[in-house]
Design a protein around this motif. Sequence first.
Motif, short mmCIF file in Angstrom:
data_model
loop_
_atom_site.label_atom_id
_atom_site.label_comp_id
_atom_site.label_asym_id
_atom_site.label_seq_id
_atom_site.Cartn_x
_atom_site.Cartn_y
_atom_site.Cartn_z
N ASP A 20 -2.89 -5.20 8.68
CA ASP A 20 -4.16 -4.49 8.56
C ASP A 20 -5.30 -5.50 8.46
O ASP A 20 -5.63 -5.95 7.36
CB ASP A 20 -4.14 -3.59 7.32
CG ASP A 20 -5.42 -2.80 7.13
OD1 ASP A 20 -6.32 -2.87 8.00
OD2 ASP A 20 -5.53 -2.11 6.11
N PRO A 21 -5.89 -5.88 9.59
CA PRO A 21 -6.94 -6.91 9.58
C PRO A 21 -8.17 -6.55 8.75
O PRO A 21 -8.95 -7.41 8.38
CB PRO A 21 -7.33 -7.06 11.06
CG PRO A 21 -6.15 -6.56 11.80
CD PRO A 21 -5.55 -5.48 10.95
N GLY A 22 -8.36 -5.28 8.44
CA GLY A 22 -9.49 -4.85 7.63
C GLY A 22 -9.13 -4.57 6.19
O GLY A 22 -9.92 -3.96 5.46
N VAL A 23 -7.99 -5.03 5.75
CA VAL A 23 -7.51 -4.75 4.40
C VAL A 23 -8.45 -5.34 3.35
O VAL A 23 -9.05 -6.40 3.55
CB VAL A 23 -6.06 -5.29 4.21
CG1 VAL A 23 -6.02 -6.80 4.26
CG2 VAL A 23 -5.43 -4.75 2.94
N ARG A 24 -8.60 -4.64 2.23
CA ARG A 24 -9.45 -5.12 1.14
C ARG A 24 -8.67 -6.14 0.30
O ARG A 24 -7.44 -6.06 0.19
CB ARG A 24 -9.86 -3.97 0.23
CG ARG A 24 -10.72 -2.94 0.92
CD ARG A 24 -11.10 -1.81 0.01
NE ARG A 24 -9.90 -1.22 -0.59
CZ ARG A 24 -9.91 -0.38 -1.62
NH1 ARG A 24 -11.04 0.00 -2.15
NH2 ARG A 24 -8.78 0.10 -2.09
N ILE A 25 -9.39 -7.06 -0.30
CA ILE A 25 -8.76 -8.08 -1.15
C ILE A 25 -7.95 -7.42 -2.27
O ILE A 25 -6.84 -7.85 -2.60
CB ILE A 25 -9.81 -9.06 -1.72
CG1 ILE A 25 -10.36 -9.92 -0.59
CG2 ILE A 25 -9.20 -9.94 -2.81
CD1 ILE A 25 -11.49 -10.85 -1.01
N ARG A 26 -8.50 -6.36 -2.84
CA ARG A 26 -7.80 -5.63 -3.91
C ARG A 26 -6.43 -5.15 -3.43
O ARG A 26 -5.44 -5.24 -4.14
CB ARG A 26 -8.66 -4.45 -4.36
CG ARG A 26 -7.95 -3.51 -5.31
CD ARG A 26 -8.84 -2.36 -5.71
NE ARG A 26 -9.92 -2.90 -6.52
CZ ARG A 26 -11.14 -2.41 -6.56
NH1 ARG A 26 -11.46 -1.35 -5.84
NH2 ARG A 26 -12.05 -2.96 -7.31
N ASP A 27 -6.37 -4.64 -2.20
CA ASP A 27 -5.11 -4.13 -1.66
C ASP A 27 -4.14 -5.26 -1.33
O ASP A 27 -2.94 -5.13 -1.52
CB ASP A 27 -5.37 -3.26 -0.44
CG ASP A 27 -6.16 -2.00 -0.80
OD1 ASP A 27 -6.02 -1.50 -1.93
OD2 ASP A 27 -6.95 -1.54 0.06
N VAL A 28 -4.68 -6.39 -0.84
CA VAL A 28 -3.83 -7.57 -0.60
C VAL A 28 -3.19 -7.99 -1.92
O VAL A 28 -1.97 -8.21 -1.99
CB VAL A 28 -4.64 -8.73 0.00
CG1 VAL A 28 -3.83 -10.03 0.00
CG2 VAL A 28 -5.10 -8.41 1.41
N ALA A 29 -3.99 -8.10 -2.96
CA ALA A 29 -3.48 -8.53 -4.27
C ALA A 29 -2.39 -7.59 -4.76
O ALA A 29 -1.33 -8.05 -5.23
CB ALA A 29 -4.63 -8.60 -5.27
N THR A 30 -2.61 -6.30 -4.64
CA THR A 30 -1.62 -5.32 -5.10
C THR A 30 -0.33 -5.44 -4.31
O THR A 30 0.77 -5.47 -4.88
CB THR A 30 -2.18 -3.89 -4.97
OG1 THR A 30 -3.36 -3.79 -5.78
CG2 THR A 30 -1.17 -2.86 -5.40
#
Length: 112
Positions: A20-30
Amino acid sequence: MPDWTFLTNHAHVLLCIARDPGVRIRDVATRVGITERAAQRILAELTTAGYLTAVREGRRNRYQLNPSLPLRHPLERDHQIGEILAVFHATEAPAPNAKPETLTAPTADAHQ
């Protein structure tokens, strides 16, 4: 959750971006299981090293991967990150008799 894995957090972040190239940093961290600060640091390191390019879209970033760059460890330098991404992101399961060279690495354009 296991106390170790075969891939580093940097690889996990790259896999999140590839999915997901548009993923949010918060979601990456989770998804990776790290803090937002750690995810932000890793994204900055990957961007500085040229593995990612961040393009601002409104209030968010959209990332593009550079799959042609080599892995960083001396034991792995003869391989590109696109090879890892191809293994984890094959759109179809390869046939049991498929030769490895028939699998292609995803490109940055393929993830938009």
